[in-house]
Motif scaffolding. Structure first.
Motif, PDB file in Angstrom:
ATOM      1  N   THR A 144       0.829  -1.202   0.000  1.00 28.12           N
ATOM      2  CA  THR A 144       0.000   0.000   0.000  1.00 28.12           C
ATOM      3  C   THR A 144       0.866   1.257   0.000  1.00 28.12           C
ATOM      4  OG1 THR A 144      -1.753  -1.180   1.181  1.00 28.12           O
ATOM      5  CG2 THR A 144      -1.833   1.222   1.230  1.00 28.12           C
ATOM      6  N   ARG A 145       1.915   1.248   0.805  1.00 26.63           N
ATOM      7  CA  ARG A 145       2.816   2.405   0.882  1.00 26.63           C
ATOM      8  C   ARG A 145       3.561   2.609  -0.433  1.00 26.63           C
ATOM      9  NH1 ARG A 145       5.879   0.463   4.249  1.00 26.63           N
ATOM     10  NH2 ARG A 145       7.737   0.080   3.001  1.00 26.63           N
ATOM     11  N   LYS A 146       4.120   1.543  -0.989  1.00 25.88           N
ATOM     12  CA  LYS A 146       4.932   1.656  -2.195  1.00 25.88           C
ATOM     13  C   LYS A 146       4.128   2.076  -3.418  1.00 25.88           C
ATOM     14  CE  LYS A 146       8.643  -1.655  -1.121  1.00 25.88           C
ATOM     15  NZ  LYS A 146       9.271  -2.930  -1.556  1.00 25.88           N
ATOM     16  N   THR A 147       2.870   1.671  -3.478  1.00 32.55           N
ATOM     17  CA  THR A 147       2.032   2.023  -4.631  1.00 32.55           C
ATOM     18  C   THR A 147       1.337   3.366  -4.450  1.00 32.55           C
ATOM     19  OG1 THR A 147       0.165   0.759  -3.707  1.00 32.55           O
ATOM     20  CG2 THR A 147       1.606  -0.384  -5.283  1.00 32.55           C
ATOM     21  N   GLY A 148       1.482   3.954  -3.263  1.00 29.59           N
ATOM     22  CA  GLY A 148       0.805   5.223  -3.003  1.00 29.59           C
ATOM     23  C   GLY A 148      -0.698   5.075  -2.865  1.00 29.59           C
ATOM     24  N   ALA A 149      -1.133   3.888  -2.496  1.00 29.95           N
ATOM     25  CA  ALA A 149      -2.564   3.596  -2.407  1.00 29.95           C
ATOM     26  C   ALA A 149      -3.123   4.002  -1.045  1.00 29.95           C
ATOM     27  CB  ALA A 149      -2.806   2.104  -2.641  1.00 29.95           C
ATOM     28  N   ARG A 150      -4.445   4.111  -0.988  1.00 26.74           N
ATOM     29  CA  ARG A 150      -5.125   4.444   0.269  1.00 26.74           C
ATOM     30  C   ARG A 150      -5.361   3.198   1.113  1.00 26.74           C
ATOM     31  NH1 ARG A 150      -7.918   6.972  -3.702  1.00 26.74           N
ATOM     32  NH2 ARG A 150      -9.617   5.472  -3.556  1.00 26.74           N
ATOM     33  N   ASN A 151      -5.557   2.070   0.445  1.00 24.01           N
ATOM     34  CA  ASN A 151      -5.857   0.828   1.150  1.00 24.01           C
ATOM     35  C   ASN A 151      -5.580  -0.356   0.220  1.00 24.01           C
ATOM     36  OD1 ASN A 151      -8.131   0.705  -0.631  1.00 24.01           O
ATOM     37  ND2 ASN A 151      -9.285   1.989   0.819  1.00 24.01           N
ATOM     38  N   ARG A 152      -5.911  -1.548   0.695  1.00 26.01           N
ATOM     39  CA  ARG A 152      -5.646  -2.767  -0.082  1.00 26.01           C
ATOM     40  C   ARG A 152      -6.383  -2.765  -1.415  1.00 26.01           C
ATOM     41  NH1 ARG A 152      -6.829  -8.882   2.237  1.00 26.01           N
ATOM     42  NH2 ARG A 152      -7.413  -9.853   0.270  1.00 26.01           N
ATOM     43  N   VAL A 153      -7.645  -2.368  -1.418  1.00 23.31           N
ATOM     44  CA  VAL A 153      -8.430  -2.348  -2.658  1.00 23.31           C
ATOM     45  C   VAL A 153      -7.822  -1.369  -3.657  1.00 23.31           C
ATOM     46  CG1 VAL A 153     -10.684  -1.802  -3.654  1.00 23.31           C
ATOM     47  CG2 VAL A 153     -10.548  -3.061  -1.499  1.00 23.31           C
ATOM     48  N   ASP A 154      -7.406  -0.210  -3.156  1.00 25.14           N
ATOM     49  CA  ASP A 154      -6.797   0.792  -4.032  1.00 25.14           C
ATOM     50  C   ASP A 154      -5.463   0.299  -4.571  1.00 25.14           C
ATOM     51  OD1 ASP A 154      -6.897   3.330  -5.284  1.00 25.14           O
ATOM     52  OD2 ASP A 154      -5.591   4.194  -3.753  1.00 25.14           O
ATOM     53  N   ALA A 155      -4.692  -0.420  -3.748  1.00 24.97           N
ATOM     54  CA  ALA A 155      -3.415  -0.975  -4.202  1.00 24.97           C
ATOM     55  C   ALA A 155      -3.627  -1.978  -5.335  1.00 24.97           C
ATOM     56  CB  ALA A 155      -2.683  -1.637  -3.041  1.00 24.97           C
ATOM     57  N   ILE A 156      -4.666  -2.796  -5.227  1.00 22.72           N
ATOM     58  CA  ILE A 156      -4.990  -3.757  -6.284  1.00 22.72           C
ATOM     59  C   ILE A 156      -5.384  -3.017  -7.560  1.00 22.72           C
ATOM     60  CG2 ILE A 156      -6.648  -5.525  -6.993  1.00 22.72           C
ATOM     61  CD1 ILE A 156      -6.710  -6.400  -4.014  1.00 22.72           C
TER      62      ILE A 156
END
Length: 202
Positions: free
Chosen positions: A181-193
């Protein structure tokens, strides 16, 4: 004569491309959707497989290994892929699968012919317009283990199922998901996917 198998899930596009390729001298062309690619490779025994990296049966990476199956006799077909610069993950996976040709889907059909002929000679062919995609692919932030965790998560697996499948503790899986999540700059698991699918990583 170069035997070419065109693999593409969009029936209209595949038919038009196949007919266009059949007009080229020295090419014997067959075509198939991804779901039948494995069987067609074994029956047609192509010299070159030209495959679209977008496929209808799932998100992420198509089964490129099916185009070069072991035990088919002789040398496996050369792999040429139709790709996009904004899907660097797919470019990286295709390179890892041994692809020799990389053709920009937004380019001219003549480029595909050039890549097929180069592939038949076992020579590399890369559209210059895909250069930025390869640069991004080289900067991919996730480790192989993180990609394994994320791929299972993208398939709908729970923390417990991921832990069991990869022989990890629940805490380790949660740590991997936090890192992803941190590396992709996502807000959460769903956003990372969502982000990773968009980039073609999973």
């Amino acid at each position: 004569m170069i035997r070419v198998l065109l693999v593409h899930d969009a029936c209209l596009v595949r038919s038009i491309l196949a007919e266009w390729l059949r007009r080229e001298p020295g090419l014997d062309v067959d075509d198939t959707p991804w779901r039948d690619a494995d069987a067609r490779v074994r029956s047609f025994c192509p010299d070159v497989c030209a495959a679209d990296l977008d496929w209808a049966d799932g998100q992420g990476v198509p089964p490129l290994g099916e185009l070069c199956p072991p035990g088919t006799g002789g040398r496996p077909p050369a792999l040429v892929v139709l790709a996009q610069a904004n899907r660097p993950g797919l470019l990286k996976r295709a390179a890892e699968a041994g692809a020799l040709g990389f053709v920009d889907k937004a380019g001219s059909p003549d480029r595909l012919v050039g890549a097929i002929r180069s592939g038949a000679r076992r020579e590399r062919f890369i559209d210059a317009s895909l250069g930025f995609g390869f640069l991004k692919a080289a900067q991919m932030p996730l480790t192989r283990r993180e990609l394994s965790v994320l791929s299972l998560a993208a398939a709908g697996a729970s923390i417990g199922e991921i832990a069991g499948s990869l022989h990890l503790s629940h805490g380790t899986v949660r740590n991997y998901m936090a890192s992803i999540t941190r590396k992709t700059g996502a807000r959460n698991r769903v956003d990372a996917i969502r982000i990773s699918r968009g980039e073609g990583w999973v």
